[in-house]
Design an enzyme around this catalytic site. Structure first.
Site, PDB file in Angstrom:
ATOM      1  N   SER A  73       0.836  -1.192   0.000  1.00 45.72           N
ATOM      2  CA  SER A  73       0.000   0.000   0.000  1.00 45.72           C
ATOM      3  C   SER A  73       0.880   1.254   0.000  1.00 45.72           C
ATOM      4  O   SER A  73       1.672   1.446  -0.919  1.00 45.72           O
ATOM      5  CB  SER A  73      -0.962  -0.044   1.189  1.00 45.72           C
ATOM      6  OG  SER A  73      -1.945   0.941   1.092  1.00 45.72           O
ATOM      7  N   HIS A 103      -8.218  -4.918  -0.777  1.00 48.24           N
ATOM      8  CA  HIS A 103      -6.930  -4.272  -0.531  1.00 48.24           C
ATOM      9  C   HIS A 103      -6.008  -5.163   0.302  1.00 48.24           C
ATOM     10  O   HIS A 103      -4.791  -4.995   0.279  1.00 48.24           O
ATOM     11  CB  HIS A 103      -7.141  -2.935   0.173  1.00 48.24           C
ATOM     12  CG  HIS A 103      -5.898  -2.116   0.287  1.00 48.24           C
ATOM     13  ND1 HIS A 103      -5.098  -1.832  -0.798  1.00 48.24           N
ATOM     14  CD2 HIS A 103      -5.306  -1.545   1.366  1.00 48.24           C
ATOM     15  CE1 HIS A 103      -4.061  -1.101  -0.401  1.00 48.24           C
ATOM     16  NE2 HIS A 103      -4.164  -0.918   0.910  1.00 48.24           N
TER      17      HIS A 103
END
Length: 686
Positions: free
Chosen positions: A545, A660
């Site tokens: 991320s 995610h």
């Protein structure tokens, strides 16, 4: 440079997440990468070991109390998508608790032919006979909610039962016949970041279109969130204009009333008290100033009347080497967790007629060189705390802390996870590197105690450095089995941008100062080489991320310092990030590429634009998820295409579900991790 913020991008077609052309491109590369890495000698052992650890039946079953039961979510080999279940205190204290399964996500997924992923549940107080069950398709942030009758075990059918269609948002109980609804699919539309902007009060049995509007925030805001205390009938809305800015709104009989407090503060309301965590200095009135990082408390009614005149008490006042990292309310006390030199300490604070009284609980909790996480058992009825401790070489311990009115603490151990890898001969040390501007940067080193100083040891450096998130000691059986058990070294860097030393540490790497984080990180890499721990060909780095943006900057900004890079679910194209999914919500962290002045400095840490065909790049493994609806998979796709175009050593893999997080089940997680670690073994230890 590949493009400017307004220029053309030859790989932009890969942003079309599910276009046939893009998916063909993904399948071709993912298949080739998986075949190559599965063919390595180490992959089968890595995969089996990781999946075994993830599905182990003797993991600690974490729970929370609601009424007479303890509720928890559990996955194992028989239930890869998991079960939501409950037991009693008496049963939980035994070696083999008896569980009542409330929701079997695997069975539901099979019945409905949807890859459901658990997102949590909200119980209806005080009867606890109904629950709002939150699920998402493939692990995406967008989810659905259904009402479950815990007496019959059946979902309550519409229109009698509450049900939120698939979208980002939430359902929150107000009472048996009303819920607060937020959804990005509201008629008022979503915010620019894709989150809900309207809170509605929805009455049972009525069309959702008739639900009363409680409050609507601006389209430019990040979103609005709801917290309702059912037993106290207290509702607090949080309007979030942007990251690191929020406004607390209390729902009163007279309507919505805002707490006139600094927008950059973090605010919590508990019964008749307000707690304020300051990111910047605050001067509520002449002659009174509170420092950044402080924790203040005051009575709610006084704050509603006049925050400047409220009788604020400062409970935590960190210095430059410490940071407040957590605030936990119990029935009558406020418990704070702080870091000092990235080491956890815990304090309890109690309001008395003579003022607030504070005591240190660190020794009583036996924290040591470990991370401690606290949660209230029931913040209405007791001061008891769930206590979870973990260290790099210390498996998770779950305890119950009994905190009485004299602030004396009694610790009751409940569960101890077994070791998942052989830690004999390993040790943990805290080291310090010096960054380009002279700042001392701490990092944790885990590896053999008798480590040679000839630079021969394969080493992986991990980092994040953003969004105020500190990286502290934690037991990771995946890292242990995949890397440490092989005699290698794992390093965790506490670079600027994180929360290790409070607001100052984070803010010193915001926006135009972002390169400070990358200078810190490469300083740690160079310190490892200078100390003889490893050498450049044997030094790899990992990040996810925002951490993917970090290691992406190592790939294109400091390629001579690393032997391999693992970059997962990353941001990489900082010219386009704010137009992709939730990207607009992060402009407070990175900047606005559409502003020419900001683009001038922002492009300096955009790996996609920073790529220089004239410089070498180390081998890189890029991984993402098709179902990631937070950080767009186009970032990783386009970077892989750019590197391929210039003949670089790039391995690309994309999971088809997982959101995610990257994966949804233990088997998927085992593949996700084993591929990356096989790549690192191949490139650093081969």
């Amino acid at each position: 440079m590949t493009q400017t913020s307004s220029g053309t991008d030859p790989h932009r077609w890969l942003e079309e997440v599910e276009s046939p052309q893009a998916l063909d491109w993904v399948r071709e590369r993912s298949t080739a990468s998986e075949e190559a890495l599965r063919g390595t000698e180490v992959f089968p052992r890595l995969h089996a070991g990781i999946q075994d650890a993830l599905e182990a039946s003797d993991r600690v079953p974490l729970v929370r109390q609601a009424g007479d039961h303890l509720y928890g979510f559990w996955t194992d080999g028989e239930h890869p998508r998991g079960v939501w279940r409950r037991t009693t205190w008496a049963s939980y204290r035994t070696e083999e608790p008896v569980w009542e399964v409330l929701v079997d996500v695997d069975a539901l997924a099979a019945e409905e032919d949807v890859p459901w992923v658990w997102q949590g549940a909200g119980l209806l107080r005080p009867g606890y006979d109904r629950a709002l069950v939150h699920l998402s398709r493939g692990g995406s942030d967008a989810g659905t909610t259904r009402e479950l009758d815990l007496t019959s075990g059946q979902f309550v059918p519409e229109p009698e039962g509450f049900a939120k269609p698939e979208a980002k948002g939430s359902l929150t109980w107000r009472d048996r016949d009303h819920v607060f609804l937020t959804t990005a699919d509201d008629p008022t539309g979503a915010t620019r970041s894709g989150y809900p902007r309207t809170v509605r009060l929805w009455r049972r049995g009525t069309p959702v279109a008739e639900a009363e509007v409680v409050h609507t925030v601006l389209e430019e805001d990040l979103g609005v969130f709801v917290h309702h205390d059912q037993e106290r009938d207290q509702t607090v809305l949080t309007r979030v204009p942007a990251f690191y800015r929020e406004q607390a709104l209390v729902l009163t009989p007279a309507g919505v009333r805002a707490l006139d407090l600094p927008e950059t503060a973090s605010i919590s309301v508990h019964d008749d008290q307000v707690a304020v965590e300051l990111r910047h200095a605050w001067r509520p009135r002449p002659g009174l100033e509170h420092a950044p990082g402080s924790l203040l408390v005051a009575p709610l009614e006084a704050v509603l009347d006049d925050p400047a005149a409220a009788p604020w008490t400062c409970l935590v006042r960190p210095d430059e080497r410490s940071a407040l990292v957590d605030v936990t309310w119990t029935a009558t006390q406020l418990v704070t967790t702080t870091l000092r030199e990235v080491r956890h300490t815990v304090q309890a604070h109690r309001s008395t007629p003579q003022g607030w009284v504070s005591v240190d609980l660190t020794d009583a909790l036996e924290v040591g060189l470990r991370t401690v996480s606290l949660a209230a058992v029931d913040d209405h009825d007791t001061d008891d705390l769930w206590v979870v401790t973990t260290g790099f070489l210390d498996p998770m311990t779950l305890s119950l802390a009994h905190l009485d009115e004299t602030q004396t603490l009694e610790l009751e151990p409940l569960r101890q996870a077994p070791e998942r890898f052989d830690a004999a001969g390993l040790r943990v040390t805290q080291e310090w590197a010096t960054s380009a501007d002279g700042t001392r940067v701490p990092y944790w080193q885990v590896g053999p105690a008798d480590l040679p100083d000839d630079g021969s040891t394969p080493t992986v450096l991990h980092g994040y450095g953003g969004f105020e998130q500190p990286l502290t000691p934690a037991y990771d059986p995946i890292v242990g089995r995949a890397w440490l058990a092989h005699g290698h070294v794992h390093v965790v860097a506490n670079i600027r941008g994180g929360g290790e030393f409070g607001p100052r540490w984070h803010q010193s790497a915001l926006r135009e100062q972002r390169p400070r984080a990358y200078e810190d990180f490469v300083a740690v890499a160079r310190d490892l080489v200078a100390r003889g721990v490893t050498s450049v060909p044997r030094l790899g780095t990992t990040g996810r991320s925002n951490g993917g943006l970090l290691v992406g900057n190592m790939l294109t900004g400091y390629p001579e310092d690393f032997g391999a890079v693992v970059c997962q679910v990353p941001l990489l194209d900082m010219a386009r990030y704010h137009h992709l999914l939730a990207g607009a919500s992060w402009m407070a962290e990175y900047g606005d590429p559409d502003d020419p002045e900001q683009w001038e400095w922002l492009q300096g840490f955009s790996p996609y634009q920073r790529f220089d065909a004239g410089r070498p790049t180390p081998p890189v493994y890029l991984a993402t998820s098709t179902r990631d609806d937070r950080v767009h998979p186009g970032h990783a796709r386009k970077m892989a295409a750019l590197l391929e175009e210039h003949g670089r050593d790039v391995t690309y893999w994309e999971n088809t579900e997982g959101g995610h997080g990257g994966a949804s089940t233990a088997a998927q997680w085992a593949t996700w991790h084993a591929l990356a670690w096989a790549f690192l073994h191949q490139r650093l230890a081969g």
